[in-house]
Scaffold this active site. Structure first.
Site, PDB file in Angstrom:
ATOM      1  N   GLY A  18       0.810  -1.221   0.000  1.00  0.00           N
ATOM      2  CA  GLY A  18       0.000   0.000   0.000  1.00  0.00           C
ATOM      3  C   GLY A  18       0.839   1.266   0.000  1.00  0.00           C
ATOM      4  N   CYS A  19       0.226   2.380  -0.441  1.00  0.00           N
ATOM      5  CA  CYS A  19       0.932   3.660  -0.499  1.00  0.00           C
ATOM      6  C   CYS A  19       0.688   4.500   0.751  1.00  0.00           C
ATOM      7  CB  CYS A  19       0.455   4.462  -1.708  1.00  0.00           C
ATOM      8  SG  CYS A  19       1.405   4.141  -3.193  1.00  0.00           S
ATOM      9  N   ILE A  20      -0.290   4.157   1.531  1.00  0.00           N
ATOM     10  CA  ILE A  20      -0.687   5.037   2.633  1.00  0.00           C
ATOM     11  C   ILE A  20      -0.103   4.584   3.974  1.00  0.00           C
ATOM     12  CG2 ILE A  20      -2.645   6.064   3.854  1.00  0.00           C
ATOM     13  CD1 ILE A  20      -2.365   6.877   0.919  1.00  0.00           C
TER      14      ILE A  20
END
Lengths: 96, 172
Positions: free
Chosen positions: A94-96
């Site tokens: 994930g990017c978050i």
């Protein structure tokens, strides 16, 4: 011997042991893994084996029982990267 | 027509094994639409997750992202935004922007991107620095009380460059 990629993430999470975790942590500047560290590490492994990828920091903050603020205090080099490495799982996608 | 290939700015040299890692970034957010605000926030948050130091500097309409009265009303631009693939006249119809924002919010939640208020709070918790631009604050007649509590201060451009020293600056 364990297999890690060039960033130090485990290629085979089943090779991980708690002793190795303490050693990786020490190499990364965490002298002693506290119960709160272990809470995060165990949660990450559980999520990884259930879902195939490690949790994002947001998910960790919401469901591991450790707040985002504390995550950054526990793993100052970045919870996504550092905690996953210590937990012996691949880097979360994930990017978050 | 002849094509000239651009000169690469970072040509790999055989001797250097690994490029130097980024240790600090400072991101300027200058636009007040959802699509103007989120990329910078995602980059700052992502930096902190990798252990990279991060500062956010909100200027002009970018300050809407941190203003108490605006933070829950940020919308996607449906007019003058070719990326939306909506004809301008259609995009200008009442409710279009709200509809597009609603649809995008649902999509973002699906891939774990938080709503703006939660995202700003989370980025504050990562230890990133968040500041409002002095010139913009004066221009719009605002005070520190108008901003969400995560904002550490109202600073000048000069202060910003001081904070950014030793790192890279990204303008969005």
């Amino acid at each position: 011997m364990v297999d890690v990629n060039e960033e130090g993430f485990f290629e085979h999470p089943e090779q991980w042991t708690r002793e190795i975790a303490s050693q990786i942590a020490a190499d990364d500047g965490i002298d002693e893994l506290t119960p709160q560290h272990w809470q995060v590490i165990d949660f990450m492994r559980k999520e990884y084996f259930a879902k195939g990828t490690g949790p994002t920091v947001r998910v960790l903050g919401k469901t591991s029982g450790v707040t985002v603020k504390d995550l950054y205090l526990l793993f100052p080099k970045g919870p996504a990267k550092m905690a996953a490495r210590i937990a012996g799982i691949p880097k979360p996608k994930g990017c978050i | 027509m002849t094509m000239t290939s651009p000169t690469p700015t970072t040509s790999p040299t055989p001797t250097s094994a690994k490029p130097e890692a980024i240790t600090k970034i400072s991101i300027v957010i200058s636009k007040g639409s959802l699509d103007g605000i989120y990329p910078g926030l995602i980059m700052a948050n992502g930096a902190r997750a990798e252990g990279i130091g991060a500062n956010l500097f909100f200027t002009f309409f970018g300050m809407d992202a941190i203003l108490k009265r605006r933070i829950d009303h940020i919308k996607v631009a449906t007019v003058g935004n070719p990326g939306m693939h909506i004809p301008t006249l259609l995009g200008g119809l009442p409710g279009m922007s709200a509809l597009a924002t609603h649809m995008m919010a649902k999509k973002m939640e699906g891939i774990d991107i938080p709503p703006l208020g939660e995202f700003i709070e989370m980025i504050g918790d990562t230890g990133a620095g968040m500041y409002a631009c002095r010139a913009s604050v004066d221009m719009f007649g605002l005070t520190k009380d108008d901003f969400v509590p995560q904002i550490q201060g109202i600073i000048t451009v000069g202060d910003f460059y001081g904070l950014a020293a030793g790192g890279q600056i990204i303008f969005t």
